[in-house]
Design a protein around this motif. Structure first.
Motif, PDB file in Angstrom:
ATOM      1  N   GLY A 105       0.781  -1.225   0.000  1.00  0.00           N
ATOM      2  CA  GLY A 105       0.000   0.000   0.000  1.00  0.00           C
ATOM      3  C   GLY A 105       0.814   1.277   0.000  1.00  0.00           C
ATOM      4  O   GLY A 105       0.630   2.138  -0.856  1.00  0.00           O
ATOM      5  N   ASP A 106       1.731   1.433   0.959  1.00  0.00           N
ATOM      6  CA  ASP A 106       2.482   2.681   1.071  1.00  0.00           C
ATOM      7  C   ASP A 106       3.362   2.921  -0.145  1.00  0.00           C
ATOM      8  O   ASP A 106       3.400   4.026  -0.705  1.00  0.00           O
ATOM      9  CB  ASP A 106       3.346   2.666   2.337  1.00  0.00           C
ATOM     10  N   LEU A 109       1.293   3.765  -3.203  1.00  0.00           N
ATOM     11  CA  LEU A 109       0.749   5.115  -3.142  1.00  0.00           C
ATOM     12  C   LEU A 109       1.810   6.151  -3.474  1.00  0.00           C
ATOM     13  O   LEU A 109       1.544   7.121  -4.197  1.00  0.00           O
ATOM     14  CB  LEU A 109       0.154   5.382  -1.762  1.00  0.00           C
ATOM     15  N   ALA A 140      -7.316  -3.630   2.602  1.00  0.00           N
ATOM     16  CA  ALA A 140      -7.980  -2.426   3.071  1.00  0.00           C
ATOM     17  C   ALA A 140      -9.315  -2.241   2.356  1.00  0.00           C
ATOM     18  O   ALA A 140      -9.526  -2.736   1.261  1.00  0.00           O
ATOM     19  CB  ALA A 140      -7.081  -1.213   2.823  1.00  0.00           C
ATOM     20  N   LEU A 148      -6.944   9.453  -2.593  1.00  0.00           N
ATOM     21  CA  LEU A 148      -5.626   9.103  -2.070  1.00  0.00           C
ATOM     22  C   LEU A 148      -4.539   9.939  -2.729  1.00  0.00           C
ATOM     23  O   LEU A 148      -3.634  10.447  -2.062  1.00  0.00           O
ATOM     24  CB  LEU A 148      -5.347   7.619  -2.303  1.00  0.00           C
ATOM     25  N   LEU A 181      -0.121   9.878   5.399  1.00  0.00           N
ATOM     26  CA  LEU A 181      -1.165   8.879   5.213  1.00  0.00           C
ATOM     27  C   LEU A 181      -0.713   7.595   5.905  1.00  0.00           C
ATOM     28  O   LEU A 181       0.439   7.190   5.767  1.00  0.00           O
ATOM     29  CB  LEU A 181      -1.411   8.617   3.732  1.00  0.00           C
ATOM     30  N   ALA A 183      -1.800   3.490   6.711  1.00  0.00           N
ATOM     31  CA  ALA A 183      -2.657   2.347   6.402  1.00  0.00           C
ATOM     32  C   ALA A 183      -2.712   1.419   7.608  1.00  0.00           C
ATOM     33  O   ALA A 183      -1.682   1.051   8.160  1.00  0.00           O
ATOM     34  CB  ALA A 183      -2.133   1.600   5.181  1.00  0.00           C
ATOM     35  N   ARG A 187      -8.064  -0.009   6.831  1.00  0.00           N
ATOM     36  CA  ARG A 187      -8.450   1.357   6.477  1.00  0.00           C
ATOM     37  C   ARG A 187      -7.231   2.257   6.297  1.00  0.00           C
ATOM     38  O   ARG A 187      -6.150   1.977   6.793  1.00  0.00           O
ATOM     39  CB  ARG A 187      -9.371   1.953   7.553  1.00  0.00           C
ATOM     40  N   TRP A 188      -7.471   3.369   5.595  1.00  0.00           N
ATOM     41  CA  TRP A 188      -6.479   4.428   5.444  1.00  0.00           C
ATOM     42  C   TRP A 188      -6.872   5.603   6.332  1.00  0.00           C
ATOM     43  O   TRP A 188      -8.061   5.931   6.455  1.00  0.00           O
ATOM     44  CB  TRP A 188      -6.409   4.910   4.000  1.00  0.00           C
ATOM     45  N   TYR A 189      -5.864   6.234   6.939  1.00  0.00           N
ATOM     46  CA  TYR A 189      -6.074   7.398   7.792  1.00  0.00           C
ATOM     47  C   TYR A 189      -5.148   8.526   7.350  1.00  0.00           C
ATOM     48  O   TYR A 189      -4.071   8.290   6.789  1.00  0.00           O
ATOM     49  CB  TYR A 189      -5.785   7.071   9.262  1.00  0.00           C
ATOM     50  N   ARG A 204     -10.385   9.205   9.173  1.00  0.00           N
ATOM     51  CA  ARG A 204     -10.600   8.079   8.282  1.00  0.00           C
ATOM     52  C   ARG A 204     -10.882   8.597   6.881  1.00  0.00           C
ATOM     53  O   ARG A 204     -11.809   9.389   6.671  1.00  0.00           O
ATOM     54  CB  ARG A 204     -11.763   7.223   8.778  1.00  0.00           C
TER      55      ARG A 204
END
Length: 331
Positions: A105-106, A109, A140, A148, A181, A183, A187-189, A204
Motif C-alpha cells: 500500500g504505502d 501510493l 484495506a 488518495l 497517510l 494504512a 483502512r487508510w487514515y 478516516r
C-alpha cells in the motif's frame, strides 16, 4: 581510470537525484536545489536543461530564486512506456494502494503520486475509468484512488487540504495541514494538523467527502509519530476499555501475536515491552494477555488489576483437577 566516463556517470547520478527532488515537492528554488546537490545554481540550470531534453517538463518560475517545478507533459517521460503500458502500470498501483496486494500500500501510493504528476492529460480519463473497476478482498476497504492521490500530493507539496467530515449527526468542513497517510489492517487514515481545532487529528479517509488540495502552503510543525498516533487513536475509539500492561517479553515477540488494530506495543528495555490494548470488556483484555503466554504486570487501569485478582481467586477455588479413574481391566 576513464575520467570522462566517470564525470558522465557523476552527472547522470546528479540529474537523477535532481529529478527525484522535483518529484518530492511542488516547487524548489534554484539555491535550494543547489544546496541539496552540493553544486552551483549554474549547474542546476544546466541539469534542468538536460532533463528537458529527455522529455521531462520542468517549468521555471520568475524571480531571483529561480523556482523550478515538474509539470505534466504531453508525453510520458522516457521510461519508454507506451500508453497501454502506462495505463496498466497506474491501474496496478491503484490495486496495490487499495490493499489488493498485501504490504504494497504505502509504496504503491508513493509511486502512484509521482506518476500522476507526469501522466499525460489524454490518459487521465481512461485511467480513472479503469481504476473504478479495481476491487480487492482481504485487504484495506476500497477507496477512491483520486482521493488518495490528492491527499498524498498535499502531504508531499506541504499545502493545506479541505474536506467534509462527519461528527455525530452533522458534517463539518475541515481545514487541515496534511502530514502523513497511514494504512491500518483495513483502512487508510490521514494524520493532519486541524487548523480550526488547533491540534493534531487523525481522519478516516473513507469518511471524507469533497476532498480538495488548497493553494496555501504551510511550514511543517513538529509532528508526532504518524503510525503510533493513528494506531493508539484507533484502539481508543473502537474499544470501550483500554489498558496498559507491562509484558515480560520482547516487543517483536508480542507484535507477532497481537493485531496492530487492537494494541500498541512499545519496547521498554530489559527484554520487556508495554502493551496498550483495548477490548469490549475487562475479561477480554485479561484473556488476550494470558494467551500471549508471558508474565505481565497491569499498569493501568486499577480496576483491571482488581478484576484480575477476583478472577484468579475464582479460578483457584475450583481446586486441582481430579485424576482420571483407573481402568480396572489394566494390570
Amino acid at each position: 581510470m576513464d575520467t570522462a566516463n566517470g564525470d558522465e556517470r557523476g552527472t547522470t547520478e546528479r540529474v537523477l537525484t535532481l529529478l527525484g527532488l522535483l518529484q518530492q515537492r511542488r516547487a524548489w528554488t534554484g539555491p535550494e536545489l543547489a544546496d541539496r546537490l552540493a553544486v552551483t545554481t549554474r549547474t542546476v540550470r544546466r541539469d534542468v536543461e538536460r532533463l528537458r531534453t529527455l522529455g521531462y517538463p520542468v517549468h521555471a518560475g520568475p524571480g531571483v530564486g529561480g523556482g523550478y517545478r515538474l509539470g505534466p507533459g504531453t508525453d510520458l517521460p522516457p521510461l519508454l512506456l507506451d500508453d497501454e503500458e502506462a495505463i496498466a502500470t497506474v491501474v496496478s498501483l491503484v490495486a496495490g494502494a487499495g490493499g489488493a496486494i498485501p504490504g504494497a500500500g504505502d509504496a504503491a501510493l508513493r509511486a502512484l503520486s509521482k506518476l500522476d504528476r507526469v501522466l499525460p492529460t489524454r490518459l487521465r480519463h481512461e485511467v480513472r475509468a479503469l481504476s473504478a473497476s479495481v476491487e480487492s478482498f482481504g485487504g484495506a476497504d476500497p477507496l477512491d484512488p483520486q482521493v488518495l492521490m490528492t491527499l498524498a500530493g498535499a502531504c508531499r507539496d506541504e499545502v493545506e487540504a479541505g474536506f467534509d467530515y462527519p461528527s455525530g449527526n452533522e458534517v463539518h468542513r475541515r481545514r487541515v495541514e496534511p502530514y502523513r497517510l497511514v494504512a491500518s489492517d483495513r483502512r487508510w487514515y490521514l494524520l493532519a494538523y486541524d487548523l480550526d481545532r488547533d491540534d493534531w487529528r487523525s481522519f478516516r479517509i473513507d469518511r471524507m467527502t469533497d476532498v480538495a488540495a488548497r493553494t496555501w502552503s504551510y511550514r511543517p510543525r513538529p509532528a508526532p509519530d504518524a503510525a503510533a498516533y493513528v494506531q493508539e487513536g484507533v484502539t481508543g475509539r473502537v474499544y470501550r476499555h483500554r489498558a496498559r500492561v507491562l509484558v515480560h517479553a520482547s516487543a517483536d515477540a508480542v507484535r507477532a501475536r497481537v493485531s496492530a488494530s487492537s494494541a500498541v506495543v512499545i519496547p521498554r528495555g530489559d527484554g520487556r515491552c508495554e502493551v496498550r490494548s483495548g477490548a469490549a470488556s475487562l475479561d477480554a483484555i485479561l484473556v488476550h494477555m494470558l494467551l500471549l503466554g508471558h508474565d505481565f504486570e497491569i499498569l493501568d487501569p486499577p480496576e483491571l488489576a482488581t478484576h484480575a485478582h477476583d478472577l484468579a481467586r475464582r479460578l483457584l477455588a475450583i481446586g486441582p483437577p481430579t485424576p482420571p479413574a483407573a481402568n480396572p481391566r489394566e494390570p
